[in-house]
Every structure is written in C-alpha cells, then in structure tokens.
Design an enzyme around this catalytic site. Structure first.
Site, PDB file in Angstrom:
ATOM      1  N   GLY B  19      18.202  33.617 107.198  1.00 52.61           N
ATOM      2  CA  GLY B  19      16.931  33.746 108.245  1.00 52.61           C
ATOM      3  C   GLY B  19      15.977  34.774 107.810  1.00 52.61           C
ATOM      4  O   GLY B  19      14.736  34.935 107.920  1.00 52.61           O
ATOM      5  N   PHE B 121      24.360  33.899 128.158  1.00 45.62           N
ATOM      6  CA  PHE B 121      25.194  34.390 126.945  1.00 45.62           C
ATOM      7  C   PHE B 121      25.705  35.776 127.376  1.00 45.62           C
ATOM      8  O   PHE B 121      25.106  36.470 128.150  1.00 45.62           O
ATOM      9  CB  PHE B 121      24.159  34.440 125.796  1.00 45.62           C
ATOM     10  CG  PHE B 121      24.950  33.946 124.398  1.00 45.62           C
ATOM     11  CD1 PHE B 121      24.671  32.476 124.128  1.00 45.62           C
ATOM     12  CD2 PHE B 121      25.350  34.500 123.548  1.00 45.62           C
ATOM     13  CE1 PHE B 121      25.041  31.930 123.173  1.00 45.62           C
ATOM     14  CE2 PHE B 121      25.996  33.852 122.282  1.00 45.62           C
ATOM     15  CZ  PHE B 121      25.891  32.466 122.152  1.00 45.62           C
ATOM     16  N   GLN B 242      32.074  43.674 114.701  1.00 47.84           N
ATOM     17  CA  GLN B 242      32.448  43.009 115.758  1.00 47.84           C
ATOM     18  C   GLN B 242      33.248  41.973 115.804  1.00 47.84           C
ATOM     19  O   GLN B 242      33.373  41.351 114.606  1.00 47.84           O
ATOM     20  CB  GLN B 242      30.938  42.480 116.269  1.00 47.84           C
ATOM     21  CG  GLN B 242      31.208  41.259 117.370  1.00 47.84           C
ATOM     22  CD  GLN B 242      30.014  40.908 118.084  1.00 47.84           C
ATOM     23  OE1 GLN B 242      29.141  40.215 117.585  1.00 47.84           O
ATOM     24  NE2 GLN B 242      29.387  41.809 119.232  1.00 47.84           N
ATOM     25  N   HIS B 244      34.545  38.579 117.189  1.00 47.79           N
ATOM     26  CA  HIS B 244      34.264  37.856 117.989  1.00 47.79           C
ATOM     27  C   HIS B 244      35.609  37.251 118.888  1.00 47.79           C
ATOM     28  O   HIS B 244      36.451  36.747 118.185  1.00 47.79           O
ATOM     29  CB  HIS B 244      33.452  36.630 117.276  1.00 47.79           C
ATOM     30  CG  HIS B 244      32.812  35.843 118.406  1.00 47.79           C
ATOM     31  ND1 HIS B 244      33.387  34.727 119.198  1.00 47.79           N
ATOM     32  CD2 HIS B 244      31.449  35.683 118.602  1.00 47.79           C
ATOM     33  CE1 HIS B 244      32.239  34.243 119.957  1.00 47.79           C
ATOM     34  NE2 HIS B 244      31.113  34.564 119.716  1.00 47.79           N
ATOM     35  N   LEU B 254      34.312  29.903 114.025  1.00 50.79           N
ATOM     36  CA  LEU B 254      33.784  30.204 115.217  1.00 50.79           C
ATOM     37  C   LEU B 254      33.674  29.257 116.220  1.00 50.79           C
ATOM     38  O   LEU B 254      32.992  28.184 115.884  1.00 50.79           O
ATOM     39  CB  LEU B 254      32.636  30.919 114.871  1.00 50.79           C
ATOM     40  CG  LEU B 254      32.010  31.576 116.393  1.00 50.79           C
ATOM     41  CD1 LEU B 254      32.552  32.982 116.547  1.00 50.79           C
ATOM     42  CD2 LEU B 254      30.320  31.711 116.134  1.00 50.79           C
ATOM     43  N   GLU B 257      30.041  31.584 121.904  1.00 49.08           N
ATOM     44  CA  GLU B 257      29.833  32.178 123.191  1.00 49.08           C
ATOM     45  C   GLU B 257      29.264  31.341 124.075  1.00 49.08           C
ATOM     46  O   GLU B 257      29.588  31.349 125.284  1.00 49.08           O
ATOM     47  CB  GLU B 257      29.260  33.550 123.163  1.00 49.08           C
ATOM     48  CG  GLU B 257      29.396  34.398 124.314  1.00 49.08           C
ATOM     49  CD  GLU B 257      28.944  35.643 123.793  1.00 49.08           C
ATOM     50  OE1 GLU B 257      29.825  36.425 123.213  1.00 49.08           O
ATOM     51  OE2 GLU B 257      27.847  36.192 124.331  1.00 49.08           O
ATOM     52  N   ARG B 288      30.881  41.256 123.883  1.00 47.35           N
ATOM     53  CA  ARG B 288      32.047  40.666 122.831  1.00 47.35           C
ATOM     54  C   ARG B 288      33.204  41.708 122.996  1.00 47.35           C
ATOM     55  O   ARG B 288      34.440  41.523 122.937  1.00 47.35           O
ATOM     56  CB  ARG B 288      31.546  40.600 121.612  1.00 47.35           C
ATOM     57  CG  ARG B 288      30.618  39.002 121.746  1.00 47.35           C
ATOM     58  CD  ARG B 288      30.009  38.953 120.295  1.00 47.35           C
ATOM     59  NE  ARG B 288      29.510  37.538 120.773  1.00 47.35           N
ATOM     60  CZ  ARG B 288      28.594  37.044 119.840  1.00 47.35           C
ATOM     61  NH1 ARG B 288      28.438  37.494 118.612  1.00 47.35           N
ATOM     62  NH2 ARG B 288      27.899  35.919 120.000  1.00 47.35           N
ATOM     63  N   HIS B 355      33.595  39.411 112.772  1.00 48.18           N
ATOM     64  CA  HIS B 355      32.263  38.295 112.826  1.00 48.18           C
ATOM     65  C   HIS B 355      31.175  38.847 112.400  1.00 48.18           C
ATOM     66  O   HIS B 355      30.347  38.458 111.685  1.00 48.18           O
ATOM     67  CB  HIS B 355      32.297  37.991 114.325  1.00 48.18           C
ATOM     68  CG  HIS B 355      31.196  37.236 114.565  1.00 48.18           C
ATOM     69  ND1 HIS B 355      30.878  35.893 114.155  1.00 48.18           N
ATOM     70  CD2 HIS B 355      30.035  37.151 115.463  1.00 48.18           C
ATOM     71  CE1 HIS B 355      29.919  35.175 114.655  1.00 48.18           C
ATOM     72  NE2 HIS B 355      29.326  35.845 115.229  1.00 48.18           N
ATOM     73  N   ARG B 395      27.064  44.406 118.895  1.00 50.21           N
ATOM     74  CA  ARG B 395      25.837  43.472 119.144  1.00 50.21           C
ATOM     75  C   ARG B 395      26.002  42.643 120.277  1.00 50.21           C
ATOM     76  O   ARG B 395      27.016  42.122 120.520  1.00 50.21           O
ATOM     77  CB  ARG B 395      25.950  42.805 117.734  1.00 50.21           C
ATOM     78  CG  ARG B 395      24.663  41.980 118.083  1.00 50.21           C
ATOM     79  CD  ARG B 395      24.499  41.114 116.614  1.00 50.21           C
ATOM     80  NE  ARG B 395      25.559  40.179 116.276  1.00 50.21           N
ATOM     81  CZ  ARG B 395      25.668  38.697 116.437  1.00 50.21           C
ATOM     82  NH1 ARG B 395      24.678  38.192 117.043  1.00 50.21           N
ATOM     83  NH2 ARG B 395      26.667  37.925 116.337  1.00 50.21           N
TER      84      ARG B 395
END
Ligand code: FAD
Ligand code: SF4
Ligand code: SF4
Ligand code: FES
Lengths: 237, 592
Positions: B19, B121, B242, B244, B254, B257, B288, B355, B395
């Site tokens: 991305g 979220f 992190q 998750h 995964l 969330e 998280r 994660h 995050r």
C-alpha cells in the site's frame, strides 16, 4: 505428537542443471496437529531439500502466490488440506505457462491479458469533494468479481487459454473486465465492449467451465463472461 | 569481484509495492517522473492484501465524528509515545486520502445513502474517549485486498514501471551519507544491478517473521530495516511490537478486530465475557495491547479453553448469519479453513499473535528520514517499515492502512519536491556500498562448513517468542540478548547448497535472514533497555505504582529509542508533544 508421512511426486526442473524436467519421488514427516496444509508440507520438504522452488507468501489464500497443479487440479497449496489428497500427491507447475524452475512459472502472458482489459475505473467526470455515491444494490454487483486474487488457477485450466494465450483474454481477465463494466462509477462500458469484440479476445470461451471448477475464491468467471456476451448482443439489437 | 555491476538510472526508486509503495508511486508517476518500483512479489501479492478490517477516517458517515477525536484516540492508543505533529497530520488528512481512494475505484461497502460504510474498531471513540464510534471504512473483511488492488490498478493507469521479483539488497550512500539508490537482485536470474536515483523510498513493510508465530506473510522479513541498519541508519522504537488479540490458535492466521466491531465477544473457559473486568467501558473493543494482556492473564490463571487451556474463544454465534455472510465472509472462510469451525455455529479459538511493528526507520511526517535532527538527503520511508511516529507504543487497528495512504502520498510529494531541485544529472556512483553488498552475496555463495539457514531462523524465532512476547521479564530479556547475539553468529556463516542462478529461493531466504536478524537484535536490545511498561511493551519489573500508573514512567521514559547497529548502541530522542495547529494532548493514565 505423532508424526505422519506425506508422500509426494513432484515436478522438478532447474534449467541450470537439468537437461529436461523429471518427477521426483520424495516424502516428508509432518505434525498433523499443526501442519495440515499442502503448503506446510512443501515448506517442510524445502528444509530437507532446499533446492525445491515454489512461490508463497500470505499462507492464507489471499495473495495468489502458490497456485499449482495438485493431483491434476489447479489450486492453492496454502488452503488445500493434506488429508483430502490421494498419495503420493502429484504436484506440478500450473499448466500452459513456461516453467522457470520447478513449480515456478512465467506469468507474463497472464498479466498481459489482465492489463489488456484496462483494469481500473475509468471516469472522466470531475471527482466530487466527497465519495462518489453508490447504492448498496449497485455495490452488490461487484461481489463475486472484485475478490479475484490473480492466482491464474482458472486461466491455466482453460483449454482456450492454453491454445491462444496471446489472443484470448482468459477467464481471470474477463472476470476483471466485467468487474469494471459492472461498476456504476465506471463510464467506459462501450469502450470496454469494443475492446473485447473480437473473434478471440472474448469469443474463444466455449463455456467449458474448468475455470469455475478450480477457482479457490469460488468466483464464477463463466457467469461474468456470459454477462459480457449478453451486453454485446443487447448492443447490436 | 570486479565492478562490472550494471547501473540503471531513474529519478526515483521505490522499494516495495504494498500500500505505501504503490501510493507513493502514484504521486511520482502522475507527476511524470521516471520511477522504478521494485518488489519481491507481484504487487498485489504484498501483505497489504491480507488486511481485513478497515481504514480509519473521521468521515462521520453514520454518526458524528471529528479528526480531532481521531487524533486524541491515536495519541492515547500510542500511550503518548506517538509524535503529535505526525498524528495530527495523519488524522486531518484521513478523510481526503480515503475519499481519493474511493475515486481510484476502491469497492467500499456502502450505507443506505450510498456513502462509505464504517464500522467500530478497537480504541476508536467519539468525543475524546467517550464511547466507540464507527470510523473504520471497510470493504467487507477484505479491505486490504480491495485497497491494494485499487492502488495497483491506478498505477497501471499511470504507467508506473514495475520491477517484479526483484529483491533490493542494500542501500547505497555517498561519502557524505546522502542516499544514491539501492543494489538489487533479479530473482529469476540472480543478476545484480544498481538502481541509481535522485530519491529512494523504502516501503518494504513489516518484519513479523522474527517471531515463531505471526500473522505476517513469509515475505515480511524486514528487508528495509536490515538494509537501513547496515547503512548506518538507526532504528526507532523497535521494542514495540503489537500482538493482535485474535490470531487463530495454532495457525497464526488473523481474525480481524472488525469481528468484535460487528459484535463479537471474547469468552474464557467459563463462558465469561472477561473483557468487562479489564475494560468496563470499551470492553472487547479496548486497545489491542490491553485485550492481548487480558487474554494472556486469563490463560495464565487457568481460564483458557481447549484440552491444553491455551486459548480463549471469539464468539459470534449470536450474530445474524446474514451479517456474518455479508460483512465477515472472509473470516468465515478463514475460520472454516484454519480452525475447522463455522463461526455461525461455534466460537473461534484465538490467541494473541505477533502482528505489527510500531517502530522502524525514523522519519518525519513528510516521509523524510531523519537522523540526529537532520534529514538524510535522498532517503524516504513510509508504511510499516517507517516510524513517523504515529503509532508510538501501540497502534490502533485501521490506522496502518491509513498510514500507508497518508505517508505514501506525503513521501511521494516530498520526493517530487526534492527531485525538482536536485541537479539534473545523477552524481557519480559511490562504489563502496555497492562493493559491500556484492561481497555479502559472495560470502554466502562461497561459504563452506557454515550453519544451516533453517536452523538459524528457527533459533531466532524461538528466542524472540520465548524472551520478548506479550509479557516481558527482566531476566528473560537479558538472556534473550545473549541468545540473539549467539544466533547472529550463526547467521554470519550461513551456507546454501543450492548454487543455481535460476530463481534460487534458498539464496533469497538466506539473504532475508540477514535482515531479520538485524530486526531481532534491535528489538531485543531496545526492549531489554526500556525498564518501564508502555503500550505493547510490558515488563514484570515495571510495577503499577501511584507515581507510575500501569508501570509507565514518563519521568524517565517518555522518549523514543534509537538502536544503532554499530556496537548495538542505544540513544534516545524526545517525543514531539507539539501538534501542528491544536493544543498538546496532555499526558494521562490510559484506561478503556
Ligand atoms: C493479517 C493482517 C491484517 C491486517 N489488517 C489491517 C487492517 O484491517 N487495517 C489496518 O490499518 N492495518 C491492518 N494490518 C496492518 C497493515 O496491513 C500493514 O501494516 C500494511 O499493509 C503494511 O503495508 P506496507 O505497504 O508498509 O507493506 P507491505 O504491504 O507488506 O508491502 C511490502 C512490499 O515491499 C516489498 N519488499 C520487501 N522487501 C523487499 C526487498 N528487499 N526488495 C524489494 N521489495 C521488497 C514486498 O514485495 C512488498 O511489495 C493488517 C496486517 C496483517 C498482517
Ligand atoms: S468457461 Fe470459458 S474461460 Fe472458463 S475454462 Fe471454459 S473456455 Fe475457459
Ligand atoms: S478468478 Fe479465481 S482462479 Fe481466476 S485468477 Fe481470480 S481468484 Fe484465481
Ligand atoms: S500463499 Fe498466498 S495464496 Fe497461498
């Protein structure tokens, strides 16, 4: 933790040392409680024989890297359960594309066809400040189309694509073509139909349905192709 | 080794086509600059494709929202370690870049009025932390896939030049330290080239593969971090990883969330909704780090599920099957394939799983790499490999896809400005770094009686998992440092038997391991040194006291770590508490 033996017959070819391809009989031990997928077994095999070459990335069926021919049928190794497969598991590269090495094929032709349908939303009206609105019904039209992961399982199982990979767009490309035709935000439907109005590009599809049978995302390229054909007929009428 | 390495010249080189790389490439291509985008995999196979839940933006499509609330949540989520200028920039830009993405053709889900669908979220609240808000813009539970394909497609339209299955090996810097490009290997042929450019961007993604169990793809090997570290660039805040809360137990894959956003509930062996005890307000939608710790506590105290009491359950059986089919189809697919349960009928076994890396190459909000207060000329980083720092110590979900869009774009713009003012002709190539890189590959090719790549990687992953997980312990960290330095010695002598020049994945894996080990060292050493608890970094010896609630020690540790590869040296820099236009979001104890 009892280990389980998995037997393979794998297509091997390294142009650096092999005069021609051959099938290798080999087996590997896996722990069935954690190593359930074909990709797990291949990764294990690579520990035993590091020269075994294949592509892989996400290991969850979304990136499209590890398409291969498994016991005669195209699929993704990472979401194929070992215990659903007859042994020895015969693994070959995707059919119809040039082999670079072992299970790695040259996908150039496949992507060329994808690019040929202009795979992007065309809309030359000035963009509004906010999002372009789309109704939930219109958005639904994209379901079953946008999820394609470009794995090439479909196109490389299609006899029409094997014979004319340079001329026939193939199921993946045609599915993508319809994804943009079906998008209410795209204004180039006519142009897109013109682009496919050709004895080969679209009309080489003889509805053999192999593509639908193998798509790991359960998409239906044949249906999309049918819809494009319908639109063409409507246009003539 | 002679210096007959061919050189290809561009205005800009982008390493990475996820991305962040694709968003930056679009800026440069559309500006008409000669740009090369290198990727180890075909662009749509980058791991952004696996993102599920959404991308955050305060569009306010279903209820009032404001970028300032988003900013507050992000600062709080970061446990105040995020830089507030960068956070303000990101949250203000969010609506623009998401709307832009829609214009690029992203197939977002829609509300009844035709606007972009948004779901709640973890950690995203309205009115400065009051109650959960719908801020995550989603395309079912395939947001990353939809976004990555839309960005790739837009790049096809812009005629971006891709070098697919090319692996960048090393950064090239001149005597003053300015960046001149990268050394890269064409994977199909093993040929090595230099890509020289006026501006170079790293957008190589994460490095979750330093851990044994991770939601990350095989290719997430921290190459950008390894290359930067070898070139003398420090790595920032690498102790913050992190975990998750909901990786499929055993598989690591995964479960977004967004499942809890749609109403999913975590339960222990007694069927209790235990998050009510840990986060009375946000419950299952707490941040998280908070949820992961609660889960591990439940498991450690014997309330885990299954024969080994080693996981908890994520329950959505009470949701309307229609909602599951339309909003969470990918999750259902994953759950059936990897956990063997249909979540319409039975809960999914889940466990906290590595994660996301909050740290990375130090940059400002323009994507410029900053070392000792100065920008490194010609060098940019964006996405998970970069540390802007917007995520700080933890995050918030959906803020990463946003980070890719905002900082992909801003770094692209910075590169355009820089290229426009740079001399027309490229300077003479500085050969020392090229030689160093070639020598590294030669070492590997010629190694005899060396160590095994698989064994070294395995040792690294097991060490990270055991010594630097969700809860961290003083003694374990200290031992972890010793062990990881032992593993490093193995990595320095890896040997491959496969010498083929054709698509040699054994060689590629060995080279990736040389990057992973840099990340592992940075992580372990930084974690060992930070003697407080903050966000995702929680230590047993940093206790919850009235002066230091939750073990967070602002007096001594409100600062960013910088790990230097040279001598494993650490130094620190201040957190930027000053936003661009609004007032500082003042330090507070974090609770949800
Ligand atoms: C399963 C999962 C779900 C997630 N869900 C969400 C979500 O819902 N919302 C959210 O905001 N975030 C989510 N995240 C986080 C987010 O997806 C990632 O942080 C983000 O996609 C990283 O993007 P990137 O562009 O930085 O890197 P990536 O997409 O990982 O791309 C890295 C690129 O760099 C290339 N590359 C790497 N090394 C080299 C090299 N040496 N040479 C050449 N090319 C190289 C790769 O080929 C690739 O193209 C999720 C993450 C995971 C793992
Ligand atoms: S239905 Fe058409 S596209 Fe699909 S396999 Fe058959 S000929 Fe090929
Ligand atoms: S349509 Fe299905 S089989 Fe064909 S490329 Fe897309 S995901 Fe793969
Ligand atoms: S590894 Fe990504 S689809 Fe199988």
């Amino acid at each position: 933790m009892s280990m389980q033996t998995v037997k393979f017959r794998i297509y091997r070819y390294d142009p650096d040392k092999d005069a021609k391809p051959y099938m290798q009989d080999i087996s590997v031990e896996v722990d069935p409680s954690t190593e359930r997928k074909l990709l797990d077994a291949l990764v294990k095999l690579k520990v035993v024989d590091e020269s075994l070459s294949f592509r892989r990335s996400c290991r969850e069926g979304v990136c499209g890297s590890d398409a291969m021919n498994i016991n005669g049928k195209n699929g993704l190794a990472c979401i194929t359960d070992i215990d659903t497969l007859k042994q020895p598991i015969e693994v070959r590269p995707l059919p119809g594309l040039p082999v670079i090495r072992d299970l790695i094929v040259d996908m150039t032709q496949f992507f060329k066809q994808y690019h040929s349908i202009k795979p992007y939303v065309i809309n030359d009206t000035p963009a509004p400040d906010r999002e372009r609105l789309q109704s939930q019904e219109d958005r639904k039209e994209l379901d079953g189309l946008y999820e394609c992961i470009l794995c090439a399982c479909c196109s490389t199982s299609c006899p029409s694509f094997w014979w004319n990979p340079d001329k026939f767009v193939g199921p993946a490309g045609l599915l993508a073509a319809y994804r943009f035709i079906a998008d209410t935000r795209d204004t180039a439907t006519n142009e897109r139909l013109d682009n496919l109005e050709d004895p080969y590009r679209l009309f080489r599809c003889h509805t053999i349905m192999n593509c639908v049978d193998v798509c790991p995302k359960e998409l239906n390229p044949t249906k999309a192709i049918g819809k494009i054909k319908e639109l063409m007929l409507k246009r003539v009428a | 080794m002679s210096m007959a390495i061919p050189v290809r010249k561009f205005d800009a080189v982008i390493v990475g086509a996820g991305g962040a790389g694709l968003r930056a490439a679009l800026q440069l291509s559309e500006a008409g600059l000669k740009t090369a985008v290198l990727s180890k995999v075909f662009p749509t196979r980058s791991h952004t494709v696996a993102a599920q839940g959404g991308v955050s933006a305060s569009l306010g499509n279903s209820e009032p929202d404001h970028w300032h609330w988003h900013m507050y949540d992000t600062v709080k989520g970061s446990d105040w370690l995020g830089d507030q200028d960068a956070i303000e920039f990101m949250c203000r830009e969010a609506p623009n870049v998401v709307v832009e993405l829609e214009h690029f053709g992203m197939p977002f889900d829609r509300n009844a009025d035709g606007t972009i669908y948004q779901r709640p979220f973890g950690g995203h609240m309205s009115n400065f932390g009051e109650k959960p808000v719908r801020r995550a813009c989603a395309a079912a539970d395939r947001t990353g896939h939809a976004m990555l394909h839309a960005l790739y497609q837009r790049n096809v339209r812009a005629n971006t030049q891709f070098f697919v299955e090319w692996m960048a090996l090393d950064l090239v810097r001149d005597a003053e330290g300015n960046v001149q490009g990268v050394v890269a290997m064409e994977m199909e042929t093993s040929e090595i080239y230099v890509f020289q450019a006026k501006a170079t961007l790293f957008a190589t993604g994460g490095a979750g593969r330093i851990y044994a169990s991770s939601t990350n793809a095989f290719i997430n090997t921290g190459d950008g971090l390894g290359m930067a570290a070898r070139a003398g660039i420090p790595l920032e805040d690498m102790e913050f990883w992190q975990f998750h809360p909901t990786g499929v137990a055993g598989a690591g894959v995964l479960i977004t969330e967004g499942v809890r956003g749609e109403g999913g509930i975590l339960r222990n062996a007694q069927g209790e909704r235990f998050m009510e005890r840990y986060a009375p307000n946000a419950k299952d939608l707490a941040s998280r780090d908070v949820v992961s710790r609660a889960m591990v506590t439940e498991i450690n105290e014997g309330r885990g599920c299954g024969p080994n009491k080693d996981h908890v359950l994520l329950d959505i059986t009470h949701l309307d099957p229609e909602v599951i089919m339309s909003k969470l189809p990918g999750i259902r697919e994953i759950s059936i394939k990897f956990a063997g349960v249909d979540p319409i009928k039975a809960p999914i076994p889940v466990v906290p799983t590595c994660h996301y890396q909050m740290g990375g190459i130090p940059t400002n909000y323009k994507g410029e790499v900053v070392v000792d207060g100065n920008t490194v000329k010609g060098f940019y980083a964006a996405g998970e490999v970069a540390c802007a720092s917007v995520h700080g110590a933890n995050r918030l979900g959906t803020n990463s896809l946003l980070d890719l869009l905002v900082f992909g774009k801003s770094s692209g713009n910075s590169m355009i400005d820089f290229i426009k003012t740079a001399p027309k002709d490229l300077p003479e190539l500085h050969k020392a770094d090229v030689e160093r890189s070639v020598a590294r590959v030669e070492r590997l090719n010629n190694q005899k009686n060396g160590s095994n790549v698989h064994e070294a990687r395995d040792a690294m992953q097991r060490t990270m998992q055991a010594h630097c997980g969700v809860f961290r312990f003083k003694d374990m960290l200290a031992k972890g440092v010793e062990k990881i330095l032992e593993v490093e010695k193995m990595v320095q002598t890896t040997e491959i038997a496969d010498k083929s020049k054709t698509f040699n994945t054994a060689r590629i894996e060995a080279l990736e391991l040389e990057n992973l080990i840099e990340v592992a060292k940075a992580t372990m050493i930084s974690a060992n040194a930070r003697t407080e608890s903050r966000g995702a970094h929680v230590r047993d010896d940093a206790a919850d006291t009235p002066e230091n609630p939750n073990g967070r020690d602002d007096q001594n540790w409100l600062k960013h770590t910088l790990w230097h590869r040279d001598g494993n040296r650490l130094d620190y820099k201040a957190v930027n508490m000053k936003p661009l236009t609004v007032e500082t979001i003042a330090l507070k104890t974090r609770s949800y």
